[in-house]
Design a protein around this motif. Structure first.
Motif, PDB file in Angstrom:
ATOM      1  N   LEU A   1     113.031  55.720 -62.087  1.00 33.44           N
ATOM      2  CA  LEU A   1     112.153  55.451 -63.223  1.00 33.44           C
ATOM      3  C   LEU A   1     111.397  56.727 -63.544  1.00 33.44           C
ATOM      4  O   LEU A   1     110.849  57.366 -62.647  1.00 33.44           O
ATOM      5  N   SER A   2     111.351  57.093 -64.823  1.00 33.52           N
ATOM      6  CA  SER A   2     110.599  58.273 -65.252  1.00 33.52           C
ATOM      7  C   SER A   2     109.882  57.949 -66.549  1.00 33.52           C
ATOM      8  O   SER A   2     110.263  57.025 -67.272  1.00 33.52           O
ATOM      9  N   ALA A   3     108.821  58.717 -66.865  1.00 29.63           N
ATOM     10  CA  ALA A   3     108.017  58.479 -68.063  1.00 29.63           C
ATOM     11  C   ALA A   3     107.648  59.805 -68.705  1.00 29.63           C
ATOM     12  O   ALA A   3     107.429  60.804 -68.014  1.00 29.63           O
ATOM     13  N   GLU A   4     107.570  59.801 -70.021  1.00 25.59           N
ATOM     14  CA  GLU A   4     107.166  60.983 -70.787  1.00 25.59           C
ATOM     15  C   GLU A   4     106.323  60.542 -71.985  1.00 25.59           C
ATOM     16  O   GLU A   4     106.813  59.813 -72.845  1.00 25.59           O
ATOM     17  N   PRO A   5     105.029  60.935 -72.033  1.00 30.89           N
ATOM     18  CA  PRO A   5     104.301  61.738 -71.051  1.00 30.89           C
ATOM     19  C   PRO A   5     103.817  60.884 -69.869  1.00 30.89           C
ATOM     20  O   PRO A   5     103.760  59.663 -69.979  1.00 30.89           O
ATOM     21  N   GLN A   6     103.448  61.559 -68.786  1.00 34.08           N
ATOM     22  CA  GLN A   6     102.962  60.845 -67.613  1.00 34.08           C
ATOM     23  C   GLN A   6     101.451  60.612 -67.660  1.00 34.08           C
ATOM     24  O   GLN A   6     100.937  59.832 -66.857  1.00 34.08           O
ATOM     25  N   GLN A   7     100.753  61.294 -68.576  1.00 34.74           N
ATOM     26  CA  GLN A   7      99.317  61.084 -68.752  1.00 34.74           C
ATOM     27  C   GLN A   7      99.042  60.802 -70.236  1.00 34.74           C
ATOM     28  O   GLN A   7      98.446  61.611 -70.947  1.00 34.74           O
TER      29      GLN A   7
ATOM     30  N   VAL B   1     109.629  55.250 -71.262  1.00 36.20           N
ATOM     31  CA  VAL B   1     110.024  55.046 -69.864  1.00 36.20           C
ATOM     32  C   VAL B   1     111.554  54.958 -69.822  1.00 36.20           C
ATOM     33  O   VAL B   1     112.157  54.168 -70.561  1.00 36.20           O
ATOM     34  N   THR B   2     112.153  55.766 -68.969  1.00 34.56           N
ATOM     35  CA  THR B   2     113.615  55.799 -68.830  1.00 34.56           C
ATOM     36  C   THR B   2     114.006  55.245 -67.474  1.00 34.56           C
ATOM     37  O   THR B   2     113.490  55.684 -66.437  1.00 34.56           O
ATOM     38  N   GLN B   3     114.900  54.285 -67.481  1.00 39.29           N
ATOM     39  CA  GLN B   3     115.426  53.671 -66.252  1.00 39.29           C
ATOM     40  C   GLN B   3     116.896  54.067 -66.117  1.00 39.29           C
ATOM     41  O   GLN B   3     117.685  53.856 -67.038  1.00 39.29           O
ATOM     42  N   ARG B   4     117.248  54.662 -64.983  1.00 41.05           N
ATOM     43  CA  ARG B   4     118.638  55.079 -64.736  1.00 41.05           C
ATOM     44  C   ARG B   4     119.100  54.550 -63.391  1.00 41.05           C
ATOM     45  O   ARG B   4     118.387  54.680 -62.391  1.00 41.05           O
ATOM     46  N   MET B   5     120.319  53.985 -63.371  1.00 42.00           N
ATOM     47  CA  MET B   5     120.960  53.582 -62.127  1.00 42.00           C
ATOM     48  C   MET B   5     122.199  54.440 -61.924  1.00 42.00           C
ATOM     49  O   MET B   5     123.109  54.456 -62.769  1.00 42.00           O
TER      50      MET B   5
ATOM     51  N   TYR C   1     112.533  52.393 -72.665  1.00 42.88           N
ATOM     52  CA  TYR C   1     111.501  51.427 -73.007  1.00 42.88           C
ATOM     53  C   TYR C   1     110.334  52.154 -73.678  1.00 42.88           C
ATOM     54  O   TYR C   1     110.038  53.316 -73.348  1.00 42.88           O
ATOM     55  N   ALA C   2     109.688  51.457 -74.620  1.00 44.66           N
ATOM     56  CA  ALA C   2     108.458  51.955 -75.240  1.00 44.66           C
ATOM     57  C   ALA C   2     107.280  51.244 -74.582  1.00 44.66           C
ATOM     58  O   ALA C   2     107.125  50.027 -74.698  1.00 44.66           O
TER      59      ALA C   2
END
Length: 569
Positions: free
Chosen positions: A133-139, A148-152, A201-202
């Motif tokens: 799971l990653s997010a941009e921006p984180q703050q 939010v990006t989800q990768r498997m 995801y938004a």
């Protein structure tokens, strides 16, 4: 008969005499979190009751259960054995104890199982399956859209029976929604080429502070290597589970330097205007549509503000409900709010249509910016000139006193006089005189016993005004439309809105908000004729038909509620 019963008792006596020894076993130890472990209970005797497996649910998820029985007789000794198998998924890592399980008065022994956080990597050092799971921006700022990006990642082929959960919000407050469809791609990671299942995801934080997304879970079945057999149910593969790590964001509050009326953090925001007819080529009395649109990259349409337009004097304008739309952009959701205004200028002339400005916060530059629509000059021709107002008809010289006269004589004090006071005084004198006349007439008639005089006097006294009858108003409206009288139709329709439809306030705009498109068009046509100060060419039959077909909410229950029928005969 007694002999048969005795033989049956002797036959089953060995079963009752045997003590039930219960053995518990695991098919693997340790086990990775997300992978199943098979727990087996076996007994060679008869247990006194069915087992109670509910204590396992505290630390394990029980996903499968089976039971088998076997019977054997050796050297005249009969034995029966029972086996229970359960497929368990550990709920936590570390040393997890499988508790004692009761089988009536019998019980099993406890077992300890070591649960690892993730499966041990292969010889290459990278796992075969994992989730990120990653997010941009984180703050982000509060109400700023975060992607939010989800990768498997997986290198082992998977059966079709698989599921991947959405990221849940564990702490903090916000809204999260998937953007677009799930994508399948490939990526290199740690020197290995992975197949990747990706979702975006938004996420919109609703308050400042810490916001945490919980772990997402993948559950599927690994295909057997080198197996070409057709297996539509995926029963021959290995069932697995994998988890992502939680994701924590630090949400910032609104900057103190922001001075806009509404907090609008976006990647970009534009304000657009489109006139149906060029504003310098308008015709008097003809409605023209002005379309206004806010387009914001990084904001949902529901976050965009309503546009308030200061309408210049001499211009009529009204709007309908806005159109809201959320589109999927390259960097998330693009919100669009569109408003359509109908503008009518009744008279010839030039009018200054004001500009519009919306303040917003540029998340890319970290600065406040303003989106604008420039003012427009409306040039209206083809009609009549606007009538002169009373204020402009007064001579200007009266407001400029002669300076020499003021210097020669003292200035009279005329601050007490005004036309408003003069009119009020005349009205007061008229009211007092009328009341005195009525009192005198009443005194005269009270002395006379003639009934006719009393009747005449009572008729002279004004009675309280009765509310208009819905049937009479509808007949007047129907007659005015049939005779194509625009002004009379307008006046009767306004009355019908109040007494027939019970809409408050009784205005054409109030009816237009509830009307279908056909009736809205007829109302616009009637307004256009009235604004143009010409009734020539207007046909009232279409308006009358649209009103007859109009059925507002609740009209079908008018009889039950005691209200006046919608369209009286």
């Amino acid at each position: 008969m007694v002999r048969l019963l005795l033989m049956a008792v002797l036959w089953f006596l060995p079963f009752w005499a045997q003590a039930a020894a219960i053995v518990a076993q695991l098919d693997r130890n340790p086990v990775a979190l997300g992978d199943p472990v098979v727990l087996t209970f076996k007994t060679d005797g008869m247990v006194s009751a069915e087992p109670d497996f509910s204590p396992l649910e505290q630390d394990f998820e029980v996903r499968g259960r089976s039971q088998s029985n076997s019977f054997s007789m050796i050297n005249g000794v009969s034995t029966i054995s029972t086996t229970w198998e359960l497929r368990l998924y550990p709920r936590k890592t570390g040393t997890v104890t499988i508790p004692v399980i009761q089988f009536g008065s019998d019980k099993s022994q406890s077992l300890d199982v070591q649960v690892l956080d993730q499966p041990q990597p292969t010889a290459g050092g990278a796992p075969d399956i994992f989730i990120e799971l990653s997010a941009e921006p984180q703050q982000p700022f509060v109400q700023q859209q975060t992607i939010v990006t989800q990768r498997m990642f997986h290198v082992t082929p998977l059966e079709q029976q698989a599921s991947l959960s959405h990221p849940p919000i564990e702490s903090g407050k916000g809204d999260i929604e998937q953007v677009g469809n799930t994508r399948n791609t490939t990526m290199m990671r740690n020197g290995r080429n992975y197949q990747v299942i990706e979702r975006r995801y938004a996420l919109t934080p609703q308050q400042s502070g810490t916001l945490t997304l919980g772990r997402t879970t993948f559950e599927g079945i690994l295909a057997k290597p080198g197996s070409n057999n057709f297996d539509p149910f995926g029963l021959s593969g290995k069932r697995i589970r994998r988890f992502s790590e939680p994701l924590t964001l630090q949400v910032q509050g609104q900057p103190a330097s922001y001075t806009g009326k509404q907090w609008l953090p976006a990647n970009s925001l534009t304000l657009n205007a489109h006139w149906q007819i060029p504003p310098d080529k308008l015709k008097a009395g003809e409605p023209v549509t002005l379309t206004l649109a806010i387009v914001a990259d990084g904001l949902a349409a529901e976050q965009l503000p309503k546009l308030d337009i200061p309408i210049p004097a001499g211009i009529k304008a009204y709007t309908d409900k806005p159109e809201l739309r959320n589109d999927a952009g390259n960097n998330g959701v693009v919100g669009v709010r569109q408003e359509k205004w109908v503008v009518v200028a009744p008279y010839n002339g030039q009018y200054d249509f004001p500009g519009i400005a919306v303040d917003w916060w540029n998340t890319s530059t970290g600065k406040q910016e303003t989106a604008k629509v420039e003012p427009a000059k409306l040039v209206v021709t083809g009609g009549e000139a606007a009538p002169a107002s009373p204020a402009t008809s007064q001579p200007q010289a009266a407001s400029t006193p002669d300076k020499q006269a003021l210097s020669a004589a003292p200035e009279p004090d005329e601050s007490w006089f005004s036309w408003g006071r003069f009119a009020a005084s005349v009205l007061l004198i008229w009211v007092v005189a009328t009341l005195a006349w009525l009192v005198w007439r009443w005194w005269q008639t009270s002395r006379s016993p003639v009934p006719q005089t009393t009747a005449r006097i009572s008729a002279a006294v004004p009675s309280p005004r009765k509310p208009a009858d819905a049937k009479i108003v509808w007949k007047q409206l129907e007659q005015a439309c049939q005779q194509n009288k625009a002004q009379a139709s307008h006046d009767a329709l306004v009355q019908w809105i109040g007494v027939g439809l019970n809409i408050r306030p009784a205005l054409l705009a109030s009816l237009r908000e509830q009307a279908p498109p056909r009736l809205q068009a007829e109302i616009d046509a009637l307004n256009a004729v009235l604004y143009g100060r010409s009734s020539g060419g207007w046909q009232g039959a279409a308006l009358l038909q649209a009103l007859q077909d109009f059925k507002p909410a609740g009209a079908t229950h008018a009889k039950d509620s005691g209200l006046t029928a919608l369209y009286p005969d």
